[in-house]
Design a protein around this motif. Structure first.
Motif, mmCIF file in Angstrom:
data_model
loop_
_atom_site.group_PDB
_atom_site.id
_atom_site.type_symbol
_atom_site.label_atom_id
_atom_site.label_comp_id
_atom_site.label_asym_id
_atom_site.label_seq_id
_atom_site.Cartn_x
_atom_site.Cartn_y
_atom_site.Cartn_z
ATOM 1 N N GLY A 112 0.891 -0.991 0.152
ATOM 2 C CA GLY A 112 -0.017 0.017 0.132
ATOM 3 C C GLY A 112 0.758 1.272 0.053
ATOM 4 N N GLY A 113 0.137 2.424 0.460
ATOM 5 C CA GLY A 113 0.994 3.522 0.652
ATOM 6 C C GLY A 113 2.341 3.721 1.224
ATOM 7 N N LEU A 114 2.603 2.849 2.252
ATOM 8 C CA LEU A 114 3.800 2.861 2.876
ATOM 9 C C LEU A 114 4.805 2.913 1.976
ATOM 10 N N VAL A 154 7.247 9.356 -10.852
ATOM 11 C CA VAL A 154 6.488 8.237 -11.324
ATOM 12 C C VAL A 154 4.939 8.513 -11.805
ATOM 13 N N TRP A 155 4.430 9.559 -10.916
ATOM 14 C CA TRP A 155 3.140 10.003 -11.069
ATOM 15 C C TRP A 155 3.094 11.091 -11.980
ATOM 16 N N ASN A 156 3.147 10.990 -13.289
ATOM 17 C CA ASN A 156 3.158 12.109 -14.047
ATOM 18 C C ASN A 156 2.577 11.764 -15.374
ATOM 19 N N PHE A 215 -13.051 2.985 -7.999
ATOM 20 C CA PHE A 215 -12.323 2.780 -6.920
ATOM 21 C C PHE A 215 -11.389 2.067 -7.077
ATOM 22 N N ILE A 216 -10.420 2.602 -6.321
ATOM 23 C CA ILE A 216 -9.017 1.715 -6.354
ATOM 24 C C ILE A 216 -8.465 1.687 -4.910
ATOM 25 N N GLY A 217 -8.249 0.277 -4.444
ATOM 26 C CA GLY A 217 -7.778 0.234 -2.773
ATOM 27 C C GLY A 217 -7.866 -1.175 -2.361
ATOM 28 N N ARG A 218 -7.548 -1.223 -0.991
ATOM 29 C CA ARG A 218 -7.934 -2.512 -0.411
ATOM 30 C C ARG A 218 -9.019 -2.566 0.040
ATOM 31 N N LEU A 219 -9.868 -3.509 -0.071
ATOM 32 C CA LEU A 219 -11.249 -3.804 0.208
ATOM 33 C C LEU A 219 -11.236 -4.202 1.707
ATOM 34 N N GLU A 237 -11.566 -0.083 6.830
ATOM 35 C CA GLU A 237 -10.790 1.314 6.646
ATOM 36 C C GLU A 237 -11.019 2.164 5.728
ATOM 37 N N LYS A 238 -11.425 1.616 4.446
ATOM 38 C CA LYS A 238 -11.723 2.124 3.145
ATOM 39 C C LYS A 238 -13.218 2.223 3.020
ATOM 40 N N GLY A 239 -13.934 1.807 4.006
ATOM 41 C CA GLY A 239 -15.474 1.924 3.818
ATOM 42 C C GLY A 239 -15.674 0.919 2.656
ATOM 43 N N VAL A 284 -14.245 -0.934 -10.593
ATOM 44 C CA VAL A 284 -13.582 -1.169 -9.302
ATOM 45 C C VAL A 284 -12.261 -1.858 -9.205
ATOM 46 N N LEU A 285 -11.339 -1.495 -8.908
ATOM 47 C CA LEU A 285 -9.965 -2.397 -8.824
ATOM 48 C C LEU A 285 -9.494 -2.372 -7.443
ATOM 49 N N GLY A 286 -9.640 -3.610 -6.966
ATOM 50 C CA GLY A 286 -9.185 -3.968 -5.653
ATOM 51 C C GLY A 286 -9.240 -5.350 -5.167
ATOM 52 N N SER A 287 -8.655 -5.548 -4.003
ATOM 53 C CA SER A 287 -8.716 -6.913 -3.251
ATOM 54 C C SER A 287 -8.840 -6.870 -1.810
ATOM 55 N N TYR A 298 -4.619 -7.223 -7.745
ATOM 56 C CA TYR A 298 -3.925 -6.183 -7.502
ATOM 57 C C TYR A 298 -2.950 -5.928 -8.806
ATOM 58 N N ASP A 299 -3.059 -4.505 -9.314
ATOM 59 C CA ASP A 299 -2.762 -4.464 -10.919
ATOM 60 C C ASP A 299 -2.107 -2.866 -10.906
ATOM 61 N N GLU A 300 -0.745 -2.872 -10.669
ATOM 62 C CA GLU A 300 -0.085 -1.344 -10.816
ATOM 63 C C GLU A 300 -0.639 -0.932 -11.876
ATOM 64 N N VAL A 301 -0.143 -1.513 -12.971
ATOM 65 C CA VAL A 301 -0.366 -0.767 -14.468
ATOM 66 C C VAL A 301 -1.934 -0.350 -14.726
ATOM 67 N N VAL A 339 -11.236 5.380 7.761
ATOM 68 C CA VAL A 339 -9.936 5.947 8.391
ATOM 69 C C VAL A 339 -9.062 6.226 7.259
ATOM 70 N N GLU A 340 -8.447 7.177 7.093
ATOM 71 C CA GLU A 340 -7.293 7.701 5.782
ATOM 72 C C GLU A 340 -6.357 8.328 6.647
ATOM 73 N N PRO A 341 -5.239 7.779 6.803
ATOM 74 C CA PRO A 341 -4.164 8.294 7.653
ATOM 75 C C PRO A 341 -3.483 9.459 6.730
ATOM 76 N N MET A 353 -4.325 12.184 -4.300
ATOM 77 C CA MET A 353 -3.466 13.049 -4.755
ATOM 78 C C MET A 353 -3.102 12.367 -6.112
ATOM 79 N N TYR A 354 -2.814 11.258 -6.395
ATOM 80 C CA TYR A 354 -2.566 10.762 -7.735
ATOM 81 C C TYR A 354 -3.687 11.176 -8.690
ATOM 82 N N SER A 355 -5.105 11.017 -8.185
ATOM 83 C CA SER A 355 -6.142 11.634 -9.023
ATOM 84 C C SER A 355 -6.199 12.866 -9.293
HETATM 85 P P1 ADP Z 1 -3.226 2.366 1.987
HETATM 86 O O1 ADP Z 1 -1.600 2.384 2.080
HETATM 87 O O2 ADP Z 1 -3.809 2.586 3.256
HETATM 88 O O3 ADP Z 1 -3.710 1.021 1.228
HETATM 89 P P2 ADP Z 1 -2.952 4.697 0.293
HETATM 90 O O4 ADP Z 1 -3.912 5.574 -0.529
HETATM 91 O O5 ADP Z 1 -1.789 5.327 1.253
HETATM 92 O O6 ADP Z 1 -3.811 3.467 1.010
HETATM 93 O O7 ADP Z 1 -1.968 4.104 -0.787
HETATM 94 C C1 ADP Z 1 -2.444 2.865 -1.821
HETATM 95 C C2 ADP Z 1 -1.613 2.798 -2.921
HETATM 96 O O8 ADP Z 1 -1.761 1.446 -3.339
HETATM 97 C C3 ADP Z 1 -1.867 3.421 -4.222
HETATM 98 O O9 ADP Z 1 -0.390 3.755 -4.796
HETATM 99 C C4 ADP Z 1 -2.874 2.814 -4.828
HETATM 100 O O10 ADP Z 1 -2.851 3.209 -6.201
HETATM 101 C C5 ADP Z 1 -2.416 1.463 -4.628
HETATM 102 N N1 ADP Z 1 -3.481 0.262 -4.645
HETATM 103 C C6 ADP Z 1 -4.300 -0.091 -3.674
HETATM 104 N N2 ADP Z 1 -4.995 -1.172 -4.435
HETATM 105 C C7 ADP Z 1 -4.547 -1.372 -5.401
HETATM 106 C C8 ADP Z 1 -4.804 -2.411 -6.543
HETATM 107 N N3 ADP Z 1 -5.627 -3.406 -6.237
HETATM 108 N N4 ADP Z 1 -3.963 -2.508 -7.510
HETATM 109 C C9 ADP Z 1 -3.171 -1.394 -7.772
HETATM 110 N N5 ADP Z 1 -2.865 -0.535 -7.008
HETATM 111 C C10 ADP Z 1 -3.495 -0.412 -5.861
#
Ligand code: ADP
Length: 471
Positions: free
Chosen positions: A17-19, A249-251, A293-297, A300-302, A325-328, A354-357, A375-377, A383-385
Motif C-alpha cells: 500500500g501507501g507505505l 512516477v506519477w506524471n 474505486f482503487i484500493g484495499r477492500l 478502513e476504506k469503507g 472497481v480495482l481492489g482486493s 492487484y494491478d499497478e499498471v 480511516v485515512e491516515p 493526490m494521484y487522482s
Molecule cells: P493504503 O496504504 O491504506 O492502502 P494509500 O492511499 O496510502 O492507502 O495507498 C494506496 C496505494 O496502493 C496507492 O498507490 C494505490 O494506487 C495502490 N493500490 C491499492 N490497491 C491497489 C490495487 N488493487 N491495484 C493496484 N494498486 C493498488
C-alpha cells in the motif's frame, strides 16, 4: 549515509500500500535536497529482487530465541532509485513472495530489526538519524535505547512515522527471549495491555513521532486502536507531516503505463483516450461519467459499503453513471462487488486483484475517484487522482480532509461528505453527476486540480527540518 529509512515496504521493490510509495519516494527527494539518505528493507522474492544485480555489503548472524540465522546485507548495484538501497537477506525467514501474512511474521520482523542494528553497529560513520516506518520497525528505538548490545547507538535520534496505527504487531511476553539482553526493569517500555506492542514501544521510545497528515495526528488521540491515551500523552514530540507524491512516477505527461500521455493543456483528448481504453477493456459506456474505486477492500476504506453505494446509483434510472472497481481484500466484499456485474452489465465492472499498471490507467481515464474511507491516515489515491485530472469524491477524514476542498467552497475542487455512510456517499456521487452535466465547469475544475502541487519537493523539507532539530 546521514539518514537511514527502515521499512517493510518500498516501491518498486515490494508494495502492499501507501507505505511503499512513501518510502520509495521520500529518500530520493531528501537526497535532492542535500541529505545523504538510504533505505534498508527485507529481501523478499519479488520480481524486482530477482531481476536486479546486487553487491554484498555485509555478512553476519542474528540470534532469535536460541536459533541462529545467517544473513547478508546486499546493496542494489544501480543508482536508478535515487538513493542507495540495502536489503537484508535472511534465508528461510524473509525471502518469500509476500511481504506479510505469514504465521511467523513476528519472528521474521524481529530478526530483520536485529539484523539491521547488527549491520549499523559496524558502520565507521554512524547515521545521524534512524527513521522507522510503522510497527514492523517499531522495536528498533527500544533496542537502540536499552539493549546492551546496541548501546553505542543510544545517542542517535530515532523517528517513528505512523502510516497506519491500526496494525500494531502485538505478541506475547513468552517471546521476550527474542530480544537482546537489556535491563528488565525497562520492560514497561515494550508493553501495552499486557502484550509486547511494537507500535506502542516505538511511540514511547523514539525521539519524535510523525503521522502522515496533520488531521490523522489529531484523530489518533480519540481513535488509535487502543493507543489513544498513549498518543495523547506523547503529543509533545509528535507532528503531522502530509505525505507528498513522487511526481516522476506519477506524471501523466510521461507515465509509460497509461494509454496516452497528456498535460493540463491536452487533458481533454488525453483523458478521453484513456477513458476509451478502459471502456473498451471493461465493456463500459464512454458517454457516461466514469466513477472508479482503487484500493484495499477493507473496513478502513469503507469497502463493505461499496456494493450498496454502487447498486443504489446504478439502479436509479434517473442517474447516468459507469463504475469500475480495482481492489482486493475482504472475500465477502469481493464477492458482492463481482455479483453486481451481471445486474449492471454495460455500466459496471471490476478487477479483483492487484494491478499497478491498471491503477495508473484508471487514475488517467476515470472522471471521478470514490473514497468513502472510515480511516485515512493520508491517502495517496486522491493526490494521484488530482494529478491525473480525476476529481476525488471523499469522506472528509485524515489526509482526505487535509487535501480536498468541496466544490461548494471558494476555489473548491472535490466532492466531500462528512460520514462513511451509504446515503451520504450516494448523494455525493449524485452531486458529481450534476457537475458532469455542466461540462465547462467540470473541465475547468479538471484543469485546476492538475495544477495542485503535492510533490515531495516541498514536503520532504518538513522532515529535514525535524531531523535538524533532533540532531
Ligand atoms: P493504503 O496504504 O491504506 O492502502 P494509500 O492511499 O496510502 O492507502 O495507498 C494506496 C496505494 O496502493 C496507492 O498507490 C494505490 O494506487 C495502490 N493500490 C491499492 N490497491 C491497489 C490495487 N488493487 N491495484 C493496484 N494498486 C493498488
Amino acid at each position: 549515509m546521514e539518514i537511514i529509512h527502515i521499512s517493510a515496504e518500498c516501491y518498486p521493490i515490494a508494495k502492499v500500500g501507501g507505505l511503499a510509495d512513501v518510502v520509495g519516494a521520500l529518500p530520493k527527494y531528501q537526497n535532492k535536497a542535500g541529505k545523504k539518505t538510504a533505505v534498508v528493507m527485507p529481501y523478499y522474492n519479488t520480481k524486482f529482487t530477482q531481476n536486479k544485480s546486487f553487491r554484498l555489503d555485509h555478512r553476519n548472524t542474528v540470534s532469535l530465541g536460541g536459533l541462529l540465522y545467517d544473513f547478508e546485507v546486499i546493496q542494489l548495484e544501480s543508482d536508478e532509485l535515487g538513493y542507495p538501497l540495502y536489503l537484508i537477506k535472511i534465508p528461510g525467514l524473509m525471502d518469500r513472495e509476500n511481504v506479510y501474512g505469514y504465521t511467523d511474521d513476528t519472528e521474521r520482523f524481529m530478526a530483520f530489526q536485529k539484523a539491521v542494528l547488527i549491520w549499523i553497529l559496524q558502520f565507521h560513520d554512524k547515521p545521524q538519524i534512524v527513521h522507522c516506518h510503522d510497527y514492523h520497525t517499531g522495536l528498533i528505538p527500544f533496542m537502540m535505547t536499552y539493549a546492551h548490545q546496541f548501546e553505542v547507538l543510544k545517542e542517535i535520534p530515532t523517528i517513528l512515522t505512523i502510516h497506519n496505527a491500526q496494525y500494531q504487531g502485538q505478541f506475547s511476553f513468552d517471546k521476550l527471549n527474542y530480544f537482546p539482553e537489556y535491563d528488565l526493569s525497562y520492560s514497561g517500555m515494550l508493553e501495552w495491555e499486557q502484550m509486547i506492542n511494537p507500535l506502542a514501544a516505538a511511540v514511547k521510545c523514539s525521539w519524535a513521532v510523525t503521522t502522515v497528515s496533520p488531521s490523522y495526528l489529531i484523530e489518533l488521540r480519540s481513535a488509535a486502536n487502543g493507543l489513544e491515551w498513549l498518543l495523547d500523552n506523547e503529543k509533545g514530540k509528535s507532528t503531522g507531516i502530509l505525505n507528498g507524491i513522487d511526481t516522476d512516477v506519477w506524471n501523466p505527461a510521461t507515465d509509460p503505463m497509461i494509454s496516452k500521455n497528456f498535460t493540463k493543456q491536452t487533458s481533454l483528448s488525453g483523458k478521453r483516450n484513456n477513458k476509451m481504453f478502459l471502456c473498451d477493456k471493461f465493456d463500459l459506456n464512454p458517454e457516461k461519467p466514469l466513477f472508479a474505486f482503487i484500493g484495499r477492500l477493507v473496513g478502513e476504506k469503507g469497502a463493505e459499503l461499496l456494493p450498496h453505494i454502487f447498486d443504489a446509483i446504478l439502479s436509479n434510472p434517473k442517474l447516468d453513471a459507469n463504475i469500475l472497481v480495482l481492489g482486493s481484500g475482504d472475500p465477502t466484499v469481493e464477492h458482492q462487488l463481482d455479483a453486481l456485474k451481471e445486474k449492471h452489465s454495460g455500466n459496471y465492472n471490476t478487477f479483483i486483484g492487484y494491478d499497478e499498471v491498471l491503477s495508473h490507467i484508471i487514475y488517467a481515464g476515470a472522471d471521478y475517484l470514490v473514497m468513502p474511507s472510515r480511516v485515512e491516515p493520508c491517502g495517496l489515491n486522491q493526490m494521484y487522482s488530482l494529478r491525473y485530472g480525476t476529481i476525488p469524491i471523499v469522506r472528509s477524514i485524515g489526509g482526505l480532509k487535509d487535501t480536498i476542498v468541496d466544490i461548494s467552497e471558494e476555489n473548491g475542487f472535490g466532492i466531500c461528505h462528512d460520514n462513511t455512510d451509504t446515503n451520504e456517499a450516494v448523494e455525493a456521487i449524485e452531486r458529481a453527476i450534476e457537475l458532469y452535466k455542466d461540462q465547462p465547469r467540470f473541465k475547468r475544475i479538471r484543469k485546476q486540480i492538475m495544477q495542485i502541487d503535492h510533490s515531495w519537493d516541498s514536503a520532504a523539507n518538513n522532515y529535514i527540518d525535524l531531523y535538524n532539530k533532533l540532531i
